[in-house]
Design a protein around this motif. Structure first.
Motif, PDB file in Angstrom:
ATOM      1  N   LYS A  33       0.821  -1.210   0.000  1.00 53.53           N
ATOM      2  CA  LYS A  33       0.000   0.000   0.000  1.00 53.53           C
ATOM      3  C   LYS A  33       0.858   1.265   0.000  1.00 53.53           C
ATOM      4  O   LYS A  33       1.982   1.275   0.504  1.00 53.53           O
ATOM      5  CB  LYS A  33      -0.916  -0.001   1.230  1.00 53.53           C
ATOM      6  N   ILE A  69      -1.490  14.730  -0.859  1.00 51.95           N
ATOM      7  CA  ILE A  69      -2.389  13.572  -0.947  1.00 51.95           C
ATOM      8  C   ILE A  69      -2.590  13.158  -2.398  1.00 51.95           C
ATOM      9  O   ILE A  69      -2.540  11.976  -2.743  1.00 51.95           O
ATOM     10  CB  ILE A  69      -3.742  13.886  -0.265  1.00 51.95           C
ATOM     11  N   LYS A  84      -1.461   9.556  -3.634  1.00 52.97           N
ATOM     12  CA  LYS A  84      -2.651   8.726  -3.848  1.00 52.97           C
ATOM     13  C   LYS A  84      -2.657   7.540  -2.864  1.00 52.97           C
ATOM     14  O   LYS A  84      -2.632   6.370  -3.252  1.00 52.97           O
ATOM     15  CB  LYS A  84      -2.713   8.219  -5.293  1.00 52.97           C
ATOM     16  N   PRO A  85      -2.727   7.840  -1.589  1.00 45.97           N
ATOM     17  CA  PRO A  85      -2.541   6.797  -0.568  1.00 45.97           C
ATOM     18  C   PRO A  85      -3.726   5.849  -0.417  1.00 45.97           C
ATOM     19  O   PRO A  85      -4.871   6.210  -0.697  1.00 45.97           O
ATOM     20  CB  PRO A  85      -2.361   7.619   0.711  1.00 45.97           C
ATOM     21  N   HIS A  86      -3.407   4.628   0.021  1.00 46.36           N
ATOM     22  CA  HIS A  86      -4.434   3.684   0.460  1.00 46.36           C
ATOM     23  C   HIS A  86      -4.695   3.851   1.959  1.00 46.36           C
ATOM     24  O   HIS A  86      -5.772   3.522   2.441  1.00 46.36           O
ATOM     25  CB  HIS A  86      -3.986   2.239   0.201  1.00 46.36           C
ATOM     26  N   GLN A  87      -3.690   4.345   2.656  1.00 45.21           N
ATOM     27  CA  GLN A  87      -3.791   4.596   4.087  1.00 45.21           C
ATOM     28  C   GLN A  87      -3.254   5.985   4.408  1.00 45.21           C
ATOM     29  O   GLN A  87      -2.241   6.406   3.856  1.00 45.21           O
ATOM     30  CB  GLN A  87      -2.947   3.599   4.892  1.00 45.21           C
ATOM     31  N   ILE A  88      -3.966   6.666   5.304  1.00 44.88           N
ATOM     32  CA  ILE A  88      -3.454   7.901   5.892  1.00 44.88           C
ATOM     33  C   ILE A  88      -3.490   7.737   7.401  1.00 44.88           C
ATOM     34  O   ILE A  88      -4.505   7.301   7.967  1.00 44.88           O
ATOM     35  CB  ILE A  88      -4.284   9.128   5.476  1.00 44.88           C
ATOM     36  N   MET A 102      -9.216  15.852   2.838  1.00 42.11           N
ATOM     37  CA  MET A 102      -9.799  14.594   2.395  1.00 42.11           C
ATOM     38  C   MET A 102     -11.245  14.762   1.938  1.00 42.11           C
ATOM     39  O   MET A 102     -11.687  14.113   0.974  1.00 42.11           O
ATOM     40  CB  MET A 102      -9.698  13.554   3.510  1.00 42.11           C
ATOM     41  N   MET A 138      -9.549   8.037  -3.778  1.00 37.49           N
ATOM     42  CA  MET A 138     -10.058   8.226  -2.430  1.00 37.49           C
ATOM     43  C   MET A 138     -11.079   7.159  -2.030  1.00 37.49           C
ATOM     44  O   MET A 138     -11.353   6.968  -0.848  1.00 37.49           O
ATOM     45  CB  MET A 138     -10.692   9.613  -2.288  1.00 37.49           C
ATOM     46  N   ASP A 146     -10.614   4.162  -2.059  1.00 35.36           N
ATOM     47  CA  ASP A 146      -9.892   3.071  -1.400  1.00 35.36           C
ATOM     48  C   ASP A 146      -8.885   3.599  -0.387  1.00 35.36           C
ATOM     49  O   ASP A 146      -7.890   2.959  -0.077  1.00 35.36           O
ATOM     50  CB  ASP A 146      -9.159   2.226  -2.455  1.00 35.36           C
ATOM     51  N   CYS A 147      -9.167   4.807   0.151  1.00 35.89           N
ATOM     52  CA  CYS A 147      -8.250   5.429   1.111  1.00 35.89           C
ATOM     53  C   CYS A 147      -8.875   5.423   2.503  1.00 35.89           C
ATOM     54  O   CYS A 147      -9.958   5.972   2.706  1.00 35.89           O
ATOM     55  CB  CYS A 147      -7.931   6.860   0.689  1.00 35.89           C
ATOM     56  N   TRP A 148      -8.185   4.798   3.460  1.00 39.51           N
ATOM     57  CA  TRP A 148      -8.662   4.730   4.841  1.00 39.51           C
ATOM     58  C   TRP A 148      -7.850   5.681   5.710  1.00 39.51           C
ATOM     59  O   TRP A 148      -6.629   5.809   5.534  1.00 39.51           O
ATOM     60  CB  TRP A 148      -8.528   3.313   5.399  1.00 39.51           C
TER      61      TRP A 148
END
Length: 642
Positions: free
Chosen positions: A369, A508, A512-516, A540, A549, A551-553
């Motif tokens: 990720k 961001i 293009k993160p999957h997790q923040i 966000m 976004m 798929d971003c938690w």
């Protein structure tokens, strides 16, 4: 409390929540989810009083407070003056207190505070402003204080008194030991009060030891009293004040005897009140849901000293939870709660590849990720989630660290001077000499020059690189955002701006993160952590339409002061003794924040000690509940946008 007394309270608070008398609470209080909303309602009450007095051709006599709590109230009053025509020409003000000695032009003076936040922006006549004089010599102070009391009486007493509350329970500067009949006087400040003021003064040594304060009797004679309480760090003293016995050791408890007093709180400040902490002890007809059940069961384990699977029907019945037991038997309750907590534990904070993730806190896919860890200051990442940071890197995720602020104000002048002198010795330059001269000429409580701020920021950057390199992160994945709101050179920061949001959105969109991961430690709702979290939320929200976004938690961690309650935790990442040591060494890389750090807070221990104790305590609590035994744990809560 009698109905007639309750009717005296302002009707504007009724929609926010009706006060219900319990055997615990002795002061009327209302709790809001947001201190901003609460502040606006308080400002509206003050404005309504001013207008009412204007209509009757009378002066409105206000007792005013300083500190972070009333700032938003003053901002709203200024807005109403500028946009709605609210006039203050009939307002007479008396401030609660002032440091002694203290010059008016000192930016830490309450004279400066009140003019900066309120008086410079409204039409109040200058002769109507009364603030204790911190420049008086000892021989004149007593007479001055008597005159201050007489001035208040001359105007017929205070129509409205706005208060904050200190961690000692002081109102104004009426410290523990203050008498119910005390008037305006000089008082010696409690050590805790000076510790809390230390950040604003850039160290406790610069905090005055004395102050002039309006007395308890003066406050109690006000016709209306509203006390503001924001943040988790006020929760314990709010509980003692609202539910405890009247005592000079907690001066705010005297307000239990006031017939028209309201405490206006946010969720954090009201969290320890019995009706919020353990509502099953207050209301037998409670509506039980999953989260409340989890909270109650963790509490029950603590009260009984038992693990979850050991709880019996008698334990539930004996501790005010018979209503829960009537819905489901103890065996099923225990199993469900045990499974819930067990499923929060994972050694794979980025998700475990090729595994069934049905009962895991994170998704298995994608296996690798993209991750952003937002750190408000340049050390919050390793202090708060250094072990998880290490795991994410070791497990091959594309980890990015984004330091939201420079953290420059937390570097002492002594450290900055040392670096500047070393720099000059290595490479003599005019720039280095300018910094050296600036630091040596700097006066107490004055702000840093731009050159000094840049040096201090670079010191924090160098320490951050040392920590991230130690944990195996490539320099290209380390980002210094230097959000503009922070760059004032003083403790007081600017409000979040569009420029801040744009910077946040850009990083961001770039990753293009999957997790923040972001700091959810809001002990001070007006502090840097709060502003930085607001920046994450707003960025966000604005990016919700972006495909990535979906798929971003967002995971929230907490810092060195507080931890999530066990029932709140949704992901617990265990650490073995080697990982605990590795996290400690990463924190040690931030040398300017060791050995007498400037913003220590109420805890005298260094940050690495606090962090280890917090992580070990979380593991111990899991173990006491009957779950696996680990050396330490870092905890996270997932934030879901509506």
């Amino acid at each position: 409390m009698k109905t007639t007394e309750r009717e005296m309270r302002d009707i504007s608070y009724k929609p926010a929540g009706q006060f219900e008398e319990t055997r615990f609470e002795k002061i009327h209080n209302v709790i809001f989810s947001d201190s901003n909303e609460a502040s606006i309602i308080v400002a509206q009450e003050i404005a309504a009083l001013i207008r009412k007095k204007q209509g009757a051709g009378k002066n409105c006599i206000l007792g005013l407070a300083t500190g972070s709590s009333p700032i938003r109230v003053y901002e709203e009053l200024v807005r109403m003056h500028k946009e709605e025509g609210l006039s203050f020409n009939n307002v007479v003000t008396f401030n609660l207190d002032e440091y002694l000695p203290m010059e008016k032009d000192n930016r830490q003076s309450y004279w400066h505070f009140m003019h900066e936040h309120l008086f410079n922006h409204i039409d109040i006549p200058s002769e109507n402003i009364h603030i204790p004089d911190g420049t008086l010599s000892n021989e004149y102070v007593r007479e001055y204080c008597l005159g201050y009391e007489e001035a208040i009486k001359k105007f017929g007493g205070l129509d409205f008194q706005l208060l904050g509350i200190g961690r000692t329970g002081h109102i104004g500067f009426n410290e523990p030991g203050s008498h119910r009949n005390s008037g305006t006087r000089v008082i010696t400040l409690d050590h805790i009060t000076r510790v809390d003021a230390a950040p604003a003064f850039l160290g406790i040594d610069n905090v005055p030891r004395k102050a002039i304060t309006m007395g308890i009797s003066t406050v109690m004679n006000a016709k209306r009293v509203v006390l503001l309480g924001w943040g988790q760090n006020k929760a314990d003293i709010i509980k003692k004040t609202v539910e405890g016995e009247i005592s000079s050791q907690v001066p705010a408890t005297y307000l239990q005897g006031h017939k028209n007093c309201t405490f206006v709180l946010d969720d954090g400040a009201g969290s320890e009140l019995t009706r919020n902490k353990t509502p099953w002890l207050v209301d037998e007809s409670l509506e039980w849901n999953e989260n409340l059940t989890a909270k109650a069961m963790v509490w029950l384990c603590g009260v009984t000293g038992k693990s979850i699977l050991s709880l019996t029907d008698k334990d539930y019945n004996d501790n005010g939870m018979s209503g829960l037991l009537s819905l489901e038997d103890s065996y099923d309750l225990n199993i469900k709660m045990f499974n819930r907590l067990q499923h929060t534990i994972t050694g794979w904070p980025g998700g475990k590849p090729n595994a069934d993730d049905t009962n895991r806190p994170e998704r298995a896919l994608p296996a690798k990720k993209r991750v952003i860890i937002f750190s408000p200051h340049p050390d919050d990442d390793v202090i708060s989630m250094g072990g998880t940071f290490d795991r994410l890197v070791e497990q091959g995720h594309d980890v990015h660290i984004a330091y939201q602020t420079s953290g420059n104000i937390a570097v002492s002048d002594k450290d900055a001077l040392r670096y500047a002198e070393i720099s000059k010795d290595i490479h003599p330059s005019i720039e280095a000499q300018i910094i050296i001269d600036s630091l040596k000429a700097k006066k107490e409580s004055s702000s840093d020059s731009i050159e000094v701020r840049k040096l201090k920021g670079n010191i924090r950057r160098g320490e951050s690189y040392a920590a991230t390199r130690y944990l195996g992160l490539d320099d290209s994945n380390v980002h210094f955002l230097d959000l503009p709101f922070y760059e004032t050179g003083t403790i007081k920061k600017n409000n979040l701006s569009e420029d801040d949001i744009k910077i946040m959105m850009n990083i961001i969109k770039e990753v293009k993160p999957h997790q923040i991961f972001a700091a959810g430690d809001l002990a001070d709702p007006h502090g840097t952590h709060k502003v930085c979290l607001d920046a994450v939320f707003e960025s966000m929200k604005r990016l919700q339409s972006e495909p990535f976004m979906e798929d971003c938690w967002l995971w929230l961690y907490r810092g060195a002061w507080h931890e999530w309650d066990i029932n709140e935790i949704e992901m617990a990442v265990p650490m073995n003794p080697d990982q605990v040591l590795k996290k400690r060494n990463a924190i040690f890389c931030h040398q300017s924040q060791k050995d007498g750090v400037m913003f220590q807070g109420e805890d005298s221990r260094e940050f690495w000690m606090r962090a280890e104790e917090r992580n070990k305590n979380t593991a111990q609590r899991y173990r006491a509940l009957g779950l696996s035994d680990y050396a330490a744990m870092e905890a996270f809560v997932r934030y879901k946008f509506d």
